[in-house]
Enzyme design. Structure first.
Site, PDB file in Angstrom:
ATOM      1  N   PRO A   1       0.813  -1.223   0.000  1.00  0.00           N
ATOM      2  CA  PRO A   1       0.000   0.000   0.000  1.00  0.00           C
ATOM      3  C   PRO A   1       0.844   1.269   0.000  1.00  0.00           C
ATOM      4  CG  PRO A   1      -0.924  -1.613   1.508  1.00  0.00           C
ATOM      5  CD  PRO A   1       0.405  -2.160   1.075  1.00  0.00           C
ATOM      6  N   TYR A   2       1.960   1.235   0.734  1.00  0.00           N
ATOM      7  CA  TYR A   2       2.856   2.393   0.715  1.00  0.00           C
ATOM      8  C   TYR A   2       3.297   2.715  -0.705  1.00  0.00           C
ATOM      9  CZ  TYR A   2       7.251   4.964   1.003  1.00  0.00           C
ATOM     10  OH  TYR A   2       8.262   5.893   0.800  1.00  0.00           O
ATOM     11  N   GLY A   3       3.767   1.707  -1.436  1.00  0.00           N
ATOM     12  CA  GLY A   3       4.199   1.925  -2.809  1.00  0.00           C
ATOM     13  C   GLY A   3       3.085   2.456  -3.692  1.00  0.00           C
TER      14      GLY A   3
ATOM     15  N   THR B   1       0.625   4.406  -2.735  1.00  0.00           N
ATOM     16  CA  THR B   1       0.404   5.833  -2.451  1.00  0.00           C
ATOM     17  C   THR B   1       1.531   6.699  -3.008  1.00  0.00           C
ATOM     18  OG1 THR B   1       1.443   5.710  -0.245  1.00  0.00           O
ATOM     19  CG2 THR B   1      -0.944   5.339  -0.373  1.00  0.00           C
ATOM     20  N   LYS B   2       2.749   6.193  -3.036  1.00  0.00           N
ATOM     21  CA  LYS B   2       3.841   6.981  -3.602  1.00  0.00           C
ATOM     22  C   LYS B   2       3.697   7.094  -5.122  1.00  0.00           C
ATOM     23  CE  LYS B   2       6.677   8.609  -1.546  1.00  0.00           C
ATOM     24  NZ  LYS B   2       6.683   9.939  -0.867  1.00  0.00           N
TER      25      LYS B   2
END
Length: 322
Positions: free
Chosen positions: A148-150, A152-153
């Site tokens: 999920p972090y990737g 959003t980036k």
């Protein structure tokens, strides 16, 4: 004297960038929310040297909620480093915070930059590549984030690109690869290893320790970031990496050699979203900006150990009792 806005100014990379800009004679407006992803006291300590500088102004705010107009007055460039980091913490209920910080906050910044004609350098991440199909990985690689972090980036990059196409936003995106050095976040591997040495506790490895990373020293990353603001063409995207790789086990061995101490390693489960390997193709940034990484992994880790108060005992034998 140029005047810049640095979002995420109290973070690991942001505070290092602020000090570099002030040392060059720039005026800096810093913005940070001082959120609790890791202890705010560490962020306060990181930005403390800048707060006493006459050319630094600090505004505490949550970019998902607002960006005060006065923070943008007279600014000729924005370094947008604010965001919620961390692959492992981005799953489940925590995802909402990642959307707020990495997507909504970026949306506000890119809209303000576009409407005011301010140049923007956006901090992105190698996490957008996921488990890449090519190593070293060039910028043209199709993004395929596995956390999920990737996600959003990548969304943050696309927001800037959309404003570039539709509103003429002057922006550059930098995909950072595993930045490390003094002030590194306490949840990151090298900080946890050094803390384990200082506390005489065990370091938990997520997985086998054979996963490799393109570890990039923070001073090199900051130099690339400043160069991008001043020299990169609008709309460009660059990898920022050392252009080499090492496994976590190899990095542990370097720390042991430098400190003369053995790291007690405890095996743990692989973390969801952690990729097997990262390795930046830096051909483009070297050619366009003349940027070269200068700090080796060994030298960078020595700087981290020194900052943590761990003496250099590299000449001593390291016990290998594990």
């Amino acid at each position: 004297m140029p005047r810049y806005l640095v979002t995420g100014c109290a973070g690991f990379i942001g505070s290092t960038l602020v000090e570099a800009l002030l040392a060059e004679g720039c005026e800096v407006v810093g913005v940070d929310s001082f959120n609790d992803y890791y202890p705010p006291a560490l962020k306060e300590a990181a930005i403390a040297p800048a707060r006493s500088h006459p050319d630094f102004t600090l505004t505490a705010c949550d970019l998902a909620q607002s960006l005060p107009a006065e923070a943008l007055d007279g600014v000729e460039g924005i370094f947008h480093l604010a965001g919620r980091p961390g692959v492992r913490a981005s799953w489940g209920a925590s995802f909402r915070a990642y959307v707020d910080d990495n997507v909504l906050g970026t949306h506000r910044v890119v809209e303000q930059a576009a409407s005011r004609g301010i140049r923007l350098v956006l901090a992105s991440s190698s996490s957008i590549y996921g488990d890449a199909l090519a190593y070293p990985t060039p910028e043209e690689t199709l993004p395929a984030p596995v956390s999920p972090y990737g996600v959003t980036k990548l969304a943050a990059e696309q927001l800037a690109a959309a404003q570039h196409r539709n509103a003429g936003l002057d922006f550059v995106a930098l995909r950072y690869f595993s930045i490390y050095g003094p002030r590194q976040r306490p949840d990151m591997a090298f900080s946890r290893i050094i803390a384990a040495l200082v506390d005489e506790s065990a370091f938990e490895v997520y997985g086998t320790g054979d996963q490799s990373r393109d570890f990039t020293y923070v001073g090199d990353a900051v130099a690339a970031t400043v160069n991008a603001m001043r020299e990169a063409p609008s709309g460009a995207v660059y990898n920022v990496g050392a252009g080499s790789e090492a496994t976590l086990r190899q990095a542990i061995a370097v720390i042991e050699e430098l400190s003369g101490l053995a790291v007690e390693v405890r095996g743990g489960e692989p973390a969801a979203g952690d990729v097997r390997r990262t390795f930046a193709d830096t051909t483009k940034i070297r050619a366009d900006l003349g940027w070269e990484p200068r700090v080796s992994l060994r030298v960078g880790l020595a700087a981290m150990l020194d900052a943590a108060g761990v003496p250099d005992r590299a000449t001593q034998a390291v016990p290998r009792a594990r």
